[in-house]
Scaffold this motif. Structure first.
Motif, mmCIF file in Angstrom:
data_model
loop_
_atom_site.group_PDB
_atom_site.id
_atom_site.type_symbol
_atom_site.label_atom_id
_atom_site.label_comp_id
_atom_site.label_asym_id
_atom_site.label_seq_id
_atom_site.Cartn_x
_atom_site.Cartn_y
_atom_site.Cartn_z
ATOM 1 N N GLU A 1 19.187 -68.122 54.691
ATOM 2 C CA GLU A 1 18.637 -69.254 55.441
ATOM 3 C C GLU A 1 17.130 -69.074 55.663
ATOM 4 N N LYS B 1 19.260 -73.692 49.331
ATOM 5 C CA LYS B 1 20.037 -73.575 50.565
ATOM 6 C C LYS B 1 21.434 -73.052 50.239
ATOM 7 N N HIS C 1 15.338 -69.590 52.426
ATOM 8 C CA HIS C 1 15.334 -71.028 52.114
ATOM 9 C C HIS C 1 14.182 -71.697 52.848
ATOM 10 N N GLN C 2 14.040 -71.322 54.110
ATOM 11 C CA GLN C 2 13.013 -71.929 54.954
ATOM 12 C C GLN C 2 11.603 -71.519 54.528
#
Lengths: 237, 165, 447
Positions: free
Chosen positions: C161, C171, C164-165
């Motif tokens: 996560e 994701k 991904h950010q």
């Protein structure tokens, strides 16, 4: 042999059967056992909480009760370790023995008239093990030995089962058990889980404090597993 | 007062405690190849190397640090290997650039000599006055995500050792 | 700030994660056991390393000066800093002289101790941590929870996560191999572009003026060898006398830390490469105070392997953040009070004194004994809550007087039922022991 029986305060008040078994066992093995009747506490609860400076009264009382004895024997690894490490009198420090240590090293017991036909899980209490060196330690590269296992091997009918984490702490830790309640209980639950998985009927140890903590969790869980101090088994005919 | 004087002034000499000298009693029974396997390195013969990495580049002084990043496979010479842990001592003089064994994608090292353990390794090193040297043991690795071992963190993704001893 | 006990309670509330954390670190402890037990000389090596450290600490001033002279002769610039503020200011000056606004840094617990990243950020300089675990927690604006495994409190889902950010990975992708590759590509750009690299120091050798940096990823070397300026930060206790001493420490370090035979890269920095500057920071920050106290001096032997973390049954079940200090675990609990007694009064009590930490320590620091000493010193410094002081004094008084003890004991047994309340922390998850009719002494009198 003349022996003074050191009965830690919480055993005196809550686990008298452990003191009775110690007394009977030592007598059976031919000792003349004296029980100083004004003994109270070794001072460990205060010292381990950072108040060693407040234990003078306990130290003095301990001296009054046990002065002059060459063998001061107690059924509690941690209390004995405390006296051995912190009591101001060198004579007392050198005369105090945990009961398994005394049976093996002084009396050199090689047979017992004891019978306990049950499957028993062994809990290594840290202060007896790492402090008093009652057995080898999993962290060290040393030859395996265990005064506790050697004693239990003298008991008829017993089956001793060791957990995988053979000497992990149960989380009692003195006042730690209430000041760090969450971690303390989690540690105890994890120890018990291993003993449950081993399908034991009893958990045996050399420190009633560890056993009291695990017993509290076992009873809350509604478990049928019981705890026994090793002397209760060694004295069990 | 400078920090230096302050710090040195605060250091009281303690009761003398002797340096124990060289360590005695190290085991000698180590297998370099077995250790290489443990640390994730492959051992090949020259012939196998030719088949596996035909286009590899031998150490060449004309390469500078950044163009090294373009090199897929770099072949260099190690000084000696250590049997107990599969480490190979590399000296700056035998490298095109200090970053070379890290920045290439795949690394090949020739080893001609093996010592049993680290005590022997430092004896072998003596008082070499090179600017930079390292023990390299296996390919770059990490286990920072859930303790799962991943080969090829920042350095070389593979290490191949050719033993000429 | 939450105390260790409060933070631990929060940590344990997620039972599955706690079990995972405990089992994962126990596995590391088991790997350490395995590699240490195949070396017959293991205990002798620990003793040897401990003696080298004893000798070094007894002569620390001389060895520091010898190291300084050698390092300078090798073309390295040596800086001394009395505390964290001085350290940070010097590091900033070096970076400012170079004119850099962004730099790469490999793992250095010392810079964590000095909160260097925050300080440099306040000066407009971005620090890119390059150890994978440290990069992960840096993205998340968290502190490392373990000095060797900085992101051990996180699951791969968390890392997926986060990446991904921050890195734009797909994701839901939580594959460690894939995520590590993403970090490799992302950080390679920074390595190639950075003109300044900061590293820690594992050992500094007085005899030669060289210093040694150990990593598995190769990030310290990637940074240092590509940058024009290399700043290596070390506490003054990292000195060892001779080059040959490295043998014992290197044999112990990785085996104790992760159960590896040695770290992948063990780099010996002796002289700057052509056109490069190397700066060494020598920091005190409370270490001379620790050295002067015979009870605590041994804590300076630490080589930061974290074996005491992995074996500690409390650490495994409370997580590194519960220690609210850059160095957590048992060793952190004896280092932190030296820096700030009041803020760290809880840490020496975050232990059962089981002693496992001292047994795994490769340089034989008596960690559990020092925890005990700190408890005394902190309480004597008046840092106990009022209730605890009163309770302890009352208990000491009662237990010192046989008559009062007997009356107290009998009352306690008679009214033990009153303790079956949620206000009693024991009773929250445990039954109270069943109070017997008679104490042992009462029974014995009648015998």
């Amino acid at each position: 042999m003349r022996v003074a029986l050191f009965v830690p305060c919480y055993i005196d008040q809550f686990y008298p059967q452990v003191a009775v078994a110690s007394l009977e066992l030592l007598e059976k093995l031919g000792c003349e056992v004296v029980v100083p009747t004004d003994q109270t506490c070794c001072g460990q609860p205060m010292a381990n909480s950072g108040f060693a400076s407040s234990t003078e009264g306990c130290d003095a009382n301990f001296s009054q009760n046990f002065e002059g004895f060459d063998y001061i024997v107690g059924p509690s690894g941690s209390c004995v370790l405390h006296v051995k490490e912190h009591h101001p009198s060198k004579k007392i420090r050198n005369s105090v023995y945990e009961i398994c240590e005394f049976l093996m090293d002084v009396l050199k017991v090689s047979s017992l008239n004891a019978h306990f036909p049950h499957r028993v899980g062994l809990h290594q209490s840290c202060h007896g093990q790492r402090g008093l060196h009652l057995s080898s330690m999993s962290e060290r590269n040393e030859k395996h030995f265990s005064k506790i296992e050697d004693l239990l091997a003298l008991v008829g009918g017993i089956e001793v089962v060791l957990p995988v984490r053979v000497d992990e702490c149960c989380g009692f830790g003195g006042t730690f058990c209430v000041t760090e309640e969450a971690v303390s209980v989690k540690m105890g639950q994890d120890r018990i889980k291993e003993h449950h998985a081993n399908a034991v009927s009893y958990i045996v140890g050399v420190d009633t404090s560890c056993l009291m903590h695990m017993e509290g969790i076992l009873r809350r869980q509604g478990s049928k597993v019981q705890v026994k101090h090793i002397v209760e088994i060694l004295n069990h005919a | 007062m400078s920090a230096r004087e302050q710090i040195l002034g605060k250091i009281e000499p303690l009761a003398e405690s002797k340096h124990p000298g060289a360590f005695q009693g190290a085991s000698e029974e180590f297998d370099f190849r077995a250790s290489l396997a443990v640390v994730g390195a492959r051992v090949m013969t020259m012939a196998e190397l030719e088949t596996e990495f035909p286009g590899r580049r031998r150490y060449d002084k004309t390469l500078d640090g950044l163009s090294l990043a373009e090199i897929e496979v770099l072949e260099i010479d190690g000084e000696f290997g250590v049997a107990e842990n599969g480490a190979i001592w590399l000296l700056e003089e035998a490298l095109p650039h200090r970053v070379a064994p890290f920045i290439c994608q795949h690394l090949v090292i020739n080893v001609k000599k093996i010592v049993p353990h680290m005590h022997a390794a430092y004896e072998e090193l003596g008082k070499v006055n090179s600017g930079f040297g390292l023990f390299l043991s296996g390919p770059s690795k990490t286990a920072d995500i859930e303790q799962s071992l991943v080969i090829g963190a920042h350095g070389a993704r593979s290490l191949t050792v050719v033993i000429h001893a | 700030m939450l105390s260790h006990a409060e933070a631990s309670e929060n940590f344990i509330a997620d039972a599955d994660r706690t079990d995972w954390h405990d089992e994962t670190l126990w596995f590391v402890r088991e790997k350490r056991d395995k590699v240490s037990k195949v070396l017959p000389e293991w205990e002798a090596l620990r003793e040897h390393a401990s003696q080298i450290k004893d000798h070094t600490l007894a002569n620390l001033g001389e060895y520091l000066q010898a190291f300084e002279a050698k390092a300078q002769a090798n073309g390295i610039t040596v800086h001394w800093a009395a505390d964290a503020a001085e350290h940070n200011a010097i590091v900033h000056d070096i970076i400012a002289a170079q004119g850099s606004k962004i730099l790469v840094k490999s793992k250095s617990m010392l810079t964590e101790e000095c909160h260097l990243n925050d300080y440099l950020a306040s000066k407009g300089i971005e620090v890119v941590d390059t150890d994978l675990g440290e990069r992960i927690v840096q993205f998340r604006n968290e502190a490392p929870s373990h000095i060797v495994l900085p992101a051990i409190h996180l699951k791969k889902e968390d890392v997926g996560e986060t990446f991904h950010q921050f890195l734009g990975t797909p994701k839901g992708n939580k594959d460690p191999q894939f995520l590590t590759e993403a970090a490799r590509q992302h950080l390679r750009g920074h390595f190639l572009a950075s003109e300044v690299a900061i590293t820690g120091v594992n050992f500094a050798v007085a005899e030669t003026g060289e210093f040694v940096v150990c990593t598995n990823e190769g990030n310290a070397d990637m940074g240092a060898h590509l940058a024009k300026v290399h700043i290596a930060c070390m506490g003054i206790e990292k000195i060892i006398p001779k080059r040959a001493d490295l043998a014992s420490f290197l044999r112990l370090l990785a085996r104790s830390a992760t159960g590896q035979l040695i770290t992948t890269y063990t780099s010996h920095f002796h002289k700057p490469r052509e056109g490069q500057e190397i700066h060494i920071m020598l920091i005190d920050n409370g270490r001379t105070r620790q050295l002067a106290d015979p009870k605590y001096k041994n804590s300076l032997k630490c080589i930061r392997c974290a074996a005491c973390f992995n074996t500690c049954p409390v650490y495994r079940r409370s997580g590194g953040h519960s220690y609210h200090q850059p160095v957590a675990g048992p060793i952190g609990s004896i280092l932190a009070p030296n820096i700030d007694k009041k803020a760290n009064v809880d840490l020496p009590f975050a232990s059962t004194l089981c002693g496992s930490c001292s047994n795994v320590c490769p340089v034989k620091i008596n960690i559990h004994e020092q925890l005990w000493f700190w408890r005394q010193d902190l309480m004597e410094a008046g840092l106990a809550p009022v209730g605890k002081t009163i309770g302890m004094k009352l208990m000491a008084f009662t237990l010192a007087n046989p008559v009062i003890y007997r009356i107290g004991g009998s009352l306690l047994r008679r009214f033990a039922g009153l303790l079956n309340t949620r206000l009693n922390p024991w009773y929250k998850q445990r039954e109270m022991p069943v109070a017997p009719q008679e104490s042992f002494q009462e029974w014995y009198k009648k015998r």
